[in-house]
Design a protein around this motif. Structure first.
Motif, short mmCIF file in Angstrom:
data_model
loop_
_atom_site.label_atom_id
_atom_site.label_comp_id
_atom_site.label_asym_id
_atom_site.label_seq_id
_atom_site.Cartn_x
_atom_site.Cartn_y
_atom_site.Cartn_z
N CYS A 187 26.09 -36.53 -34.34
CA CYS A 187 26.75 -36.75 -33.13
C CYS A 187 27.36 -38.24 -32.85
O CYS A 187 27.28 -38.98 -33.88
CB CYS A 187 25.38 -36.87 -32.01
N SER A 188 28.10 -38.37 -31.93
CA SER A 188 28.91 -39.78 -31.90
C SER A 188 29.16 -39.78 -30.46
O SER A 188 30.09 -38.97 -29.73
CB SER A 188 30.15 -39.64 -32.77
N ALA A 189 28.76 -40.91 -29.66
CA ALA A 189 28.87 -40.92 -28.28
C ALA A 189 28.48 -39.58 -27.53
O ALA A 189 27.25 -39.15 -28.18
CB ALA A 189 30.25 -41.47 -28.03
N ASN A 190 29.40 -39.13 -26.81
CA ASN A 190 28.83 -37.92 -26.13
C ASN A 190 29.42 -36.81 -26.65
O ASN A 190 29.67 -35.61 -26.23
CB ASN A 190 29.05 -37.91 -24.48
N TRP A 191 29.87 -36.87 -28.15
CA TRP A 191 30.32 -35.42 -28.72
C TRP A 191 29.17 -35.29 -29.89
O TRP A 191 28.60 -36.26 -30.27
CB TRP A 191 31.56 -35.99 -29.76
#
Length: 319
Positions: free
Chosen positions: A290-294
């Motif tokens: 995941c990365s931020a809201n991704w």
């Protein structure tokens, strides 16, 4: 109302619907039959892949195309929303009335080149700014803001570690699946522990605020059921699941990089909705990173890619 009076409004509706569908198509798909785009892509180094065409000025013989690191959809080398973005600047020429590539240059993407069809870009920018500060303070952890549920499919509790390592101290456990008559309304077989995912590091998710299975739905486990640790800790990424949320992505398909301008493949027919977009209802089968809201995910058709917005609702889809 008579037929002659309804014909014109219906025509307007049809035209508006057609325009909306046209605008929803990724620009590379629209432009892929023009030779200059294929020629420009061929000039990219193997380390980059081309995404959407951001701007095309045929009169000025210039175009810009979003480009992204290759391999960012691999669990071994997941992408990050916090990395600087790049652009392929293409200078064109007219070859007997047909556009062709004169020169190409890869350069940094400027702040004045946002994804102008992303209605939530202002929110995304604010979220990146907040989480970037956390990333700076804790560079070994990719900050995230998604939700998920535990995938312990046995009757045993799932260990939560103090650090992203199997050798790290176990600080608590997540209760196993709890099956009740009420749990049959969910998409999963039984209620699962739900939690916030706040970080990622080398195959591990940092979680917090875990809730006992069924509690968010008014069907908590009985006294004596294994306890659920609600503090902060780490679980393997393979032990976390979730659901695709409808986060208003301009192009609703899995992408090769956590950005709306990244390239992506259309979903398989078994997971595509009537509009050809990826259905968010029960199609997510794996979370990788995941990365931020991704989140880097795998859908039921076996495709892997990034999707913006993962939720933990076990009763309805996350629209």
């Amino acid at each position: 109302m008579s037929r002659p009076r309804t014909a014109q409004p219906l025509l307007h509706i049809a035209l508006a619907s057609g325009l909306a569908l046209w605008l929803a198509v990724p620009l590379p798909t629209q432009a892929q039959d023009t030779g200059w785009l294929a020629e420009a892509k061929a000039k990219l180094p193997p380390s980059l892949v081309a995404g959407r065409v951001i701007h095309l000025d045929e009169a000025a013989l210039k175009a810009t195309v979003a480009v992204f690191p290759a391999g960012a959809d691999s669990p071994a080398t997941p992408g990050s929303v916090f990395m600087p973005l790049q652009m392929l600047e293409v200078h064109l020429k007219s070859d007997n009335g047909t556009l062709a590539v004169a020169t190409t240059t890869v350069r940094p993407r400027r702040p004045d080149e946002p994804a102008d069809d992303d209605d939530s870009e202002s929110y995304q920018a604010e979220l990146r700014a907040v989480l970037a500060a956390r990333r700076k303070a804790e560079p070994e952890v990719e900050p995230c803001r998604i939700k998920g549920w535990a995938l312990n499919n046995t009757r045993h509790s799932l260990p939560v570690h103090a650090a992203p390592s199997a050798q790290a101290k176990v600080v608590g456990r997540l209760a196993p699946v709890h099956v009740t008559p009420e749990s049959g309304q969910g998409s999963e077989e039984g209620w699962r522990v739900e939690f916030d995912i706040t970080g990622y590091s080398h195959g591990w998710f940092r979680i917090t605020h875990a809730t006992p299975p069924g509690t968010p739905y008014g069907d908590p486990p009985p006294r004596g059921y294994p306890k659920t640790y609600s503090g902060t800790g780490w679980i393997r990424a393979s032990d976390a699941g979730g659901a695709y949320a409808n986060s208003q992505m301009p192009v609703r398909r899995l992408l090769s990089y956590p950005h709306v301008d990244a390239p992506g493949e259309p979903p398989g027919t078994d997971v595509a909705g009537p509009d050809g977009a990826l259905s968010i209802d029960g199609t997510l089968v794996r979370l990788f990173a995941c990365s931020a809201n991704w989140a880097l995910t795998e859908s039921r058709d076996g495709r892997r890619g990034w999707w913006r917005g993962i939720c933990s609702n076990q009763v309805t889809n996350c629209s």
